[in-house]
Scaffold this motif. Structure first.
Motif, PDB file in Angstrom:
ATOM      1  N   GLY A  11      -7.096 -18.793  14.843  1.00  0.00           N
ATOM      2  CA  GLY A  11      -7.328 -18.219  13.519  1.00  0.00           C
ATOM      3  C   GLY A  11      -8.077 -16.901  13.594  1.00  0.00           C
ATOM      4  O   GLY A  11      -7.730 -15.939  12.892  1.00  0.00           O
ATOM      5  N   CYS A  12      -9.099 -16.849  14.433  1.00  0.00           N
ATOM      6  CA  CYS A  12      -9.857 -15.603  14.612  1.00  0.00           C
ATOM      7  C   CYS A  12      -8.964 -14.502  15.180  1.00  0.00           C
ATOM      8  O   CYS A  12      -9.030 -13.345  14.735  1.00  0.00           O
ATOM      9  N   MET A  13      -8.119 -14.852  16.129  1.00  0.00           N
ATOM     10  CA  MET A  13      -7.245 -13.856  16.731  1.00  0.00           C
ATOM     11  C   MET A  13      -6.171 -13.389  15.756  1.00  0.00           C
ATOM     12  O   MET A  13      -5.768 -12.223  15.779  1.00  0.00           O
ATOM     13  N   GLN A  14      -5.726 -14.259  14.874  1.00  0.00           N
ATOM     14  CA  GLN A  14      -4.742 -13.857  13.859  1.00  0.00           C
ATOM     15  C   GLN A  14      -5.344 -12.776  12.955  1.00  0.00           C
ATOM     16  O   GLN A  14      -4.706 -11.765  12.672  1.00  0.00           O
ATOM     17  N   VAL A  15      -6.579 -12.985  12.523  1.00  0.00           N
ATOM     18  CA  VAL A  15      -7.252 -11.991  11.681  1.00  0.00           C
ATOM     19  C   VAL A  15      -7.541 -10.724  12.499  1.00  0.00           C
ATOM     20  O   VAL A  15      -7.351  -9.607  12.008  1.00  0.00           O
ATOM     21  N   THR A  16      -7.944 -10.881  13.750  1.00  0.00           N
ATOM     22  CA  THR A  16      -8.201  -9.723  14.619  1.00  0.00           C
ATOM     23  C   THR A  16      -6.941  -8.878  14.764  1.00  0.00           C
ATOM     24  O   THR A  16      -6.988  -7.642  14.650  1.00  0.00           O
ATOM     25  N   ASP A  17      -5.812  -9.513  15.002  1.00  0.00           N
ATOM     26  CA  ASP A  17      -4.554  -8.780  15.151  1.00  0.00           C
ATOM     27  C   ASP A  17      -4.167  -8.072  13.856  1.00  0.00           C
ATOM     28  O   ASP A  17      -3.681  -6.935  13.879  1.00  0.00           O
ATOM     29  N   MET A  18      -4.393  -8.728  12.727  1.00  0.00           N
ATOM     30  CA  MET A  18      -4.100  -8.111  11.441  1.00  0.00           C
ATOM     31  C   MET A  18      -4.976  -6.872  11.239  1.00  0.00           C
ATOM     32  O   MET A  18      -4.507  -5.824  10.795  1.00  0.00           O
ATOM     33  N   LEU A  19      -6.245  -6.978  11.609  1.00  0.00           N
ATOM     34  CA  LEU A  19      -7.148  -5.836  11.490  1.00  0.00           C
ATOM     35  C   LEU A  19      -6.733  -4.701  12.428  1.00  0.00           C
ATOM     36  O   LEU A  19      -6.793  -3.528  12.049  1.00  0.00           O
ATOM     37  N   ALA A  20      -6.305  -5.037  13.622  1.00  0.00           N
ATOM     38  CA  ALA A  20      -5.844  -4.008  14.564  1.00  0.00           C
ATOM     39  C   ALA A  20      -4.642  -3.261  13.979  1.00  0.00           C
ATOM     40  O   ALA A  20      -4.538  -2.030  14.106  1.00  0.00           O
ATOM     41  N   GLU A  21      -3.762  -3.979  13.300  1.00  0.00           N
ATOM     42  CA  GLU A  21      -2.620  -3.335  12.653  1.00  0.00           C
ATOM     43  C   GLU A  21      -3.083  -2.394  11.544  1.00  0.00           C
ATOM     44  O   GLU A  21      -2.532  -1.304  11.381  1.00  0.00           O
ATOM     45  N   ARG A  22      -4.096  -2.817  10.795  1.00  0.00           N
ATOM     46  CA  ARG A  22      -4.642  -1.943   9.732  1.00  0.00           C
ATOM     47  C   ARG A  22      -5.231  -0.671  10.342  1.00  0.00           C
ATOM     48  O   ARG A  22      -5.069   0.414   9.782  1.00  0.00           O
ATOM     49  N   VAL A  23      -5.909  -0.794  11.471  1.00  0.00           N
ATOM     50  CA  VAL A  23      -6.463   0.395  12.137  1.00  0.00           C
ATOM     51  C   VAL A  23      -5.335   1.353  12.499  1.00  0.00           C
ATOM     52  O   VAL A  23      -5.406   2.558  12.241  1.00  0.00           O
ATOM     53  N   MET A  24      -4.272   0.825  13.078  1.00  0.00           N
ATOM     54  CA  MET A  24      -3.179   1.670  13.550  1.00  0.00           C
ATOM     55  C   MET A  24      -2.422   2.344  12.397  1.00  0.00           C
ATOM     56  O   MET A  24      -1.800   3.379  12.599  1.00  0.00           O
ATOM     57  N   LYS A  25      -2.493   1.783  11.203  1.00  0.00           N
ATOM     58  CA  LYS A  25      -1.833   2.393  10.038  1.00  0.00           C
ATOM     59  C   LYS A  25      -2.649   3.535   9.441  1.00  0.00           C
ATOM     60  O   LYS A  25      -2.130   4.315   8.656  1.00  0.00           O
ATOM     61  N   ASN A  26      -3.913   3.633   9.811  1.00  0.00           N
ATOM     62  CA  ASN A  26      -4.788   4.671   9.283  1.00  0.00           C
ATOM     63  C   ASN A  26      -4.771   5.857  10.258  1.00  0.00           C
ATOM     64  O   ASN A  26      -5.217   5.726  11.391  1.00  0.00           O
ATOM     65  N   PRO A  27      -4.261   7.017   9.823  1.00  0.00           N
ATOM     66  CA  PRO A  27      -4.147   8.158  10.744  1.00  0.00           C
ATOM     67  C   PRO A  27      -5.484   8.726  11.202  1.00  0.00           C
ATOM     68  O   PRO A  27      -5.517   9.510  12.153  1.00  0.00           O
ATOM     69  N   MET A  28      -6.568   8.325  10.563  1.00  0.00           N
ATOM     70  CA  MET A  28      -7.883   8.855  10.922  1.00  0.00           C
ATOM     71  C   MET A  28      -8.691   7.903  11.803  1.00  0.00           C
ATOM     72  O   MET A  28      -9.812   8.209  12.185  1.00  0.00           O
ATOM     73  N   LEU A  29      -8.119   6.736  12.110  1.00  0.00           N
ATOM     74  CA  LEU A  29      -8.802   5.749  12.949  1.00  0.00           C
ATOM     75  C   LEU A  29      -7.956   5.437  14.179  1.00  0.00           C
ATOM     76  O   LEU A  29      -6.750   5.653  14.185  1.00  0.00           O
TER      77      LEU A  29
END
Length: 102
Positions: A11-29
């Motif tokens: 469960g923790c890794m599922q949320v971690t992976d989702m957050l990593a995807e959000r980072v990659m969608k942000n051109p400034m991060l």
């Protein structure tokens, strides 16, 4: 037992992976590294980390940083839901893409 622990970690890794995807969608991060554990290191391409931390904390989010490399540090614990993670990133996306005038 072990199976329960595995479920918590998954469960923790599922949320971690989702957050990593959000980072990659942000051109400034950017990610410091692809996460292999429930920890994210997030680098800012333009806005100084100190500015991001100040703005996030002004909006009620407690922030942690790591010095080398300079990153925001997120540890995804079992109580962090996808909803909470999305709420956090909605604010982070805004403050990390608003470049200060000076």
């Amino acid at each position: 037992g072990r199976e329960g622990y595995r479920q918590v970690v998954a469960g923790c890794m599922q949320v971690t992976d989702m957050l990593a995807e959000r980072v990659m969608k942000n051109p400034m991060l950017d990610l410091a590294i692809k996460p292999v554990m429930n920890i994210l290191g997030i680098k800012s391409r333009e806005v100084p980390l100190e500015t991001i931390v100040e703005k996030m904390e002004a909006r009620g989010w407690r922030m942690a940083t790591s010095p080398l490399p300079p990153t925001l540090r997120l540890v995804v614990m079992p109580h962090v839901t996808e909803g909470t993670a999305n709420a956090f990133f909605n604010v982070l996306d805004e403050v990390s893409t608003t470049i200060p005038p000076d």
